[in-house]
Design an enzyme around this catalytic site. Sequence first.
Site, PDB file in Angstrom:
ATOM      1  CB  CYS A  95      -0.907   0.001   1.239  1.00  0.00           C
ATOM      2  SG  CYS A  95      -1.889   1.512   1.404  1.00  0.00           S
ATOM      3  CG  LEU A 219       6.981 -31.437 -14.031  1.00  0.00           C
ATOM      4  CD1 LEU A 219       7.870 -31.751 -15.208  1.00  0.00           C
ATOM      5  CD2 LEU A 219       7.320 -32.336 -12.844  1.00  0.00           C
ATOM      6  CG  ASN A 223       2.921 -19.887 -14.073  1.00  0.00           C
ATOM      7  OD1 ASN A 223       3.687 -20.440 -14.849  1.00  0.00           O
ATOM      8  ND2 ASN A 223       2.255 -18.787 -14.391  1.00  0.00           N
ATOM      9  CB  VAL A 226       7.236 -21.579 -15.855  1.00  0.00           C
ATOM     10  CG1 VAL A 226       6.740 -21.527 -17.297  1.00  0.00           C
ATOM     11  CG2 VAL A 226       8.161 -22.771 -15.659  1.00  0.00           C
ATOM     12  CG  ASP A 322      15.853 -16.575   1.247  1.00  0.00           C
ATOM     13  OD1 ASP A 322      16.962 -16.195   0.852  1.00  0.00           O
ATOM     14  OD2 ASP A 322      14.898 -15.802   1.457  1.00  0.00           O
ATOM     15  CB  ALA A 756      -1.496  10.960  -8.217  1.00  0.00           C
ATOM     16  CG  PHE A 757       1.878   9.420  -4.168  1.00  0.00           C
ATOM     17  CD1 PHE A 757       1.205   9.600  -2.972  1.00  0.00           C
ATOM     18  CD2 PHE A 757       1.799   8.179  -4.783  1.00  0.00           C
ATOM     19  CE1 PHE A 757       0.476   8.566  -2.403  1.00  0.00           C
ATOM     20  CE2 PHE A 757       1.073   7.149  -4.224  1.00  0.00           C
ATOM     21  CZ  PHE A 757       0.405   7.342  -3.028  1.00  0.00           C
ATOM     22  CD  GLU A1220       2.938  18.404  -1.164  1.00  0.00           C
ATOM     23  OE1 GLU A1220       3.728  18.166  -2.099  1.00  0.00           O
ATOM     24  OE2 GLU A1220       2.498  19.537  -0.917  1.00  0.00           O
TER      25      GLU A1220
END
Length: 1289
Positions: A95, A219, A223, A226, A322, A756-757, A1220
């Site tokens: 986030c 295999l 996923n 691959v 790891d 947006a920032f 800000e």
Amino acid sequence: MISTYNADSKKIRHYPANSCLLPLCSLYGLAVTTVEGVGSTTTKLHPIQQRLAKCHGSQCGFCTPGMVMSMYSLLRNHPEPSMEQITAALDGNLCRCTGYRPIIDSFSAFSPESCPLAGSGKCCMDKEEKETKGSDSGEEDPSLHPEKGNRMCSGLCKPEEFHPRDPTQDYIFPPELMRMAEENKGRTLVFHGERTTWISPVSLEELLDLKATYPDAPLVVGNTSVGIDKKLLGIWYPVLLHPVRIPELHVVTMGENGIVIGAATHLAQLRDILLSLVPELPAEKTKIYRTLLKQLRTLAGEQIRSLASLGGHIVSRGSVWDLNPVLAAGNAVLNLASIDGTRQIPLNDEFLTKVPEADLSPMEVIVSVFIPFSKEDEFISAFRQAERRKNALSVTNSSMKVLFQPGTDVIEDLAIFYGGISDTTVSARNSCLKLKGRNWNDQFLDEACRLILEEVVVSPSAPGGKVEYRRSLLVSFFFRFYLEVLHSLKMMYPFQYPDLPKEYMSALSEFQEKPPQGMQIYQDVNPHQLPQDPVGRPIMHESGIKHTTGEAVYVDDIAPADGQLYMAVVTSTRAHAKILSIDTSNALEEPGVVAVVMACDIPGENGDADEKVFAEDEVIYIGDIICGIVAETYECAKNARSKVKIEYQDLELILTIEEAIEHNSFLSKEKKIEKGNVEDAFETVDKILEGEIHVGGQEHFYLETNSIFVIPRKEDKEMDLYVSTQDASNAQELVASVLDVPANRITCHTRRVGGAFGGKGLKTSYFVAAAAVAAHKTGCPVRFILERDDDMRITGGRHPLWGKYKVGFMTDGKIKAVDLEFYVNGGCTLDESELVIEYVLLKCPNAYDIQNFRCRGRACKTNLHSNTSLRGFGFAQAGLSAETWIAAVADYLYLPHDEVREMNMYKNVTETPYKEEIDPRNLVVCWEECLEKSDYYKRRQAAEEFNKQNYWKKKGIAIIPMKFSVGYNETFYHQAFALVHIYLDGSVLVSHGGCEMGQGLYTKMLQVASHELKIPLSYIHNYERTTATIPNAIVTSGSIGTEVNGKAVQNACQILRKRLEPIMEKNPDGKWENWIKEAYEGSISLTATGYFKGYPTNMDWEKGEGHAFPYFVFAAACSEVEIDCLTGDHENIRTDIVMDASFSINPAIDIGQIEGGFIQGLGLYTMEELKFSPEGELYTLGPDTYKIPAVCDVPEHFRVYLLPNSRNPIAIYSSRGMGEAGVFLGSSVFFAIRDAVAAARKERGLNRNFTLNSPLNVERIRMVCADRFTEMIPRDIPGTYQPWEIHVD
């Protein structure tokens, strides 16, 4: 969420997953639940959705459905989860808006470990803490006695109103899918695509036959390998084998010597298996399993852990995987099978480096993995260090194992493995052989480190950079292992081995994540305020519920239009070159491609004086858009890009600030501000210090990438633009210019923006223009959604800065003169660079009153993407510079930093260096309140005591003041417009020129309209931002969106209210609907336009003076950290923020902005790093390489306090802009780390006067805490090798 039914075990499993990694074929027979299936506004909200919305856990809302699904998946498996399980479930979620604290707060109510009233002021523990603190300080907490008037509120929602979880609301697993699973148990599934065939066998025998037939077929279980190869590298396989239904690949058995785990076991399942197994076995047998669990806690996120398989992790052999070093060190064995039979091979260094004799043959598959029990005299550990503690690939990882001769410290066997050093996991095999038979003592340690550094070589040009840091980790990890083993030997044989030195014990422990706990304190509204008046109350975000249910519509959620086409862009692969030729013929021949658009297709202007829509004769950075492929599908457009052939002629390259200065390459003239007589003051001071600081850039990393949908109308050259932008008017203006039509034919629509920032202003308009040209050429609607890598490659972010300082001061710490010089890397075009360098100069003193002050600055022109505004632009970099020279003075004089800061702060009404009056009294109040509420002096003393007792861990604490300038230095930049309609049923429609980007602007506008019209919020609706109703509006930015648009809405509502007053006075007991009807019948207009001229601001750069900003925001932040001197890791322990928000229109939104800004600043100063190649190519193109803060980075204790009884007469309702201001307060973590580093350096006898650059990441922390291990690593001579990356600041 994916739900599976196992026809053999009759069990259902639920798990979260990333949709982008899920092949459609893999979902056959599975149940898929999206956020729409959890709850909705038309059916019933799930408690997860309700709590997340009401606890203000969404801002822009783009990430919110993912948060909901992660938590929902957890609750389906664990109805009463622990807090550790909740935070682990969010490991894979990012986030950019909220700072995570409200999300954790929302979900903590589901855990029996957490009181649902915690932080609301109603929990008994909260009350006890308040009462204890009040008695200690001699003051009463006013929130305990609200009747006394100065009411302070804790918490931002009412947990006692939450609905309990109702399991009957959850969908059951579809019986039809159960029946399908039973029927398909023995049936092979085959799916044929255009390029790939997907086969899902049902038996091991069938799988082996298929592998013999298709030996190159991978295999695919999760996923995760691959799928990424396909997405990032474009690798396709004719055949994919999906072996998830084969029982042998899911086996879990325990034997006499260890356990066997099926190769298709998911990593999350492996974790759960080990968690249940470890408590049941003797501790000496489970050392390997506990080490695997340690690595699994930080490996990827829960979504990846739920998909990735053990076998896939092993066989893909990624350098930074790891688990492989642990399995290799632990002597794991792979059980293989092929049509020729079965065999076993060790999972060792030869397998990991793919030595042919030790590897699988093309026809073999891993069936299972044998992981042996550990032995009594055997010790194994694993280590990793990443740029972020969780869900980040390791910079370096390691696993080490030693086996001693029974009852001794004589080494019988030793194994050392490292990842992240080269392209595979490497072993220090020769070193281990030489060390066998040695005793485990200090002499052994020295020799082992020397041997490891000789054998394990990190190339100076190694991909990933951080070369010296990675070398240091080789021996730092080994030292930690050495100490762990010594400590374990002492525990096993207490009379045989000496105690470890107390100060070395800190090297043994690693940081343990604790769920963050927040506290929010704000002033309640006047007790006499009407209950229906929402101003000053923590009202929920107007789209909060829709965020959590997935009903909030973003640009790419808009339904396809008839004849819609998709666009993908071809960008430059050279940073600076002439375009010799562009050949699009092959691309146009691709099936589905409709057109190629480029500069020659533009009927009007190709951009403006600063930047082009499409490059023509020359490209000026890698990512410069050359042309767009328009096709019937996005995949078709994307694939056709590679068919465009472009010939270049390279030109001179300028990438860094230093190169730009050398070549006199600048985007603007030098700007300067001067006060007093700097040169004379330098003659009178006791000491002058000079230094410099480098601040790296930052990516906006909005969760919704730039998104555009253009629909041409059938007549009058009209066109509708649906855009995720901060500046709809600019998009309209540029498209009109590019298409050579009047602006009144172009209508821009923005309903909401997924973050947006500052990054969706000027640059977004060029994307819109490119799509508009495509729509103009084809006559069809065009959808242009940038993928993350394209978005990051093409758009710039925060400006890297190089700052030089010269500061003169007295021996008591009083600073008399400061001379500053700044350069920012603006990239290839002007964009906002001139404004940024102006803000650097205007804001660079921060909160310090320096009587003799001079600053100069320029924006450099380089061949990088054009940098632009980013939340708190200019000040985020310049403020860090100010705190750096303050710290340098304090260090030189051996004075506490807080003392030097306080001594030099603004205290009385005076003028800034540019001669604007400033009343800093609330700055002093914020400072004093922060000192008190953070227990600063007490905690500083405790940190100093901790540091005396711990050599390898150090704590640091810092308190930072802030003077933030809101708005712009031009009056017209503050003007705003509004249009308010009242309909005959009494409902109200509000339009204004602000864009909703997650900052709560629309919510606050509803509050303003409700307050002014004196009607409930339920009567009022916000219309989308559109140039059809509000023309010529200024960009929504600079923290002023609420107040300027609020003033315009206020003006319109006051006009309407005044028109209605005679009717109300005649019928004071009437209803709103009746008044409206009567007004209409009396021919009274029920529509009003509102206008705000803007704040009177100005800046004369010739004189270096002016009233540059409408007002200032004051704050102070105190942060405490703990660093690991061996690895550079750090832990954020606590942050206290005191902010002068004056009268907050919505405390929930304002505190959310402060927290979110702070976490974004924490990322800027400690973690986020843009990496460029020597050729100008950006390496960091997505979340795998660019790390923003995650849940694990939130301070354990995060407290925000809004200063009470403060007013700002300039702004609407006496509020202040908070959008800000929180960013710079993240620097308190930077300087807390610096404080901890200073303690380490002092103990090591190193120079106290040192400079740290930003981001202060793991590498910089480790290397500045120099010790015997950093001294022993080899160093490379610059100029003797080609570095992998360059620093552009």
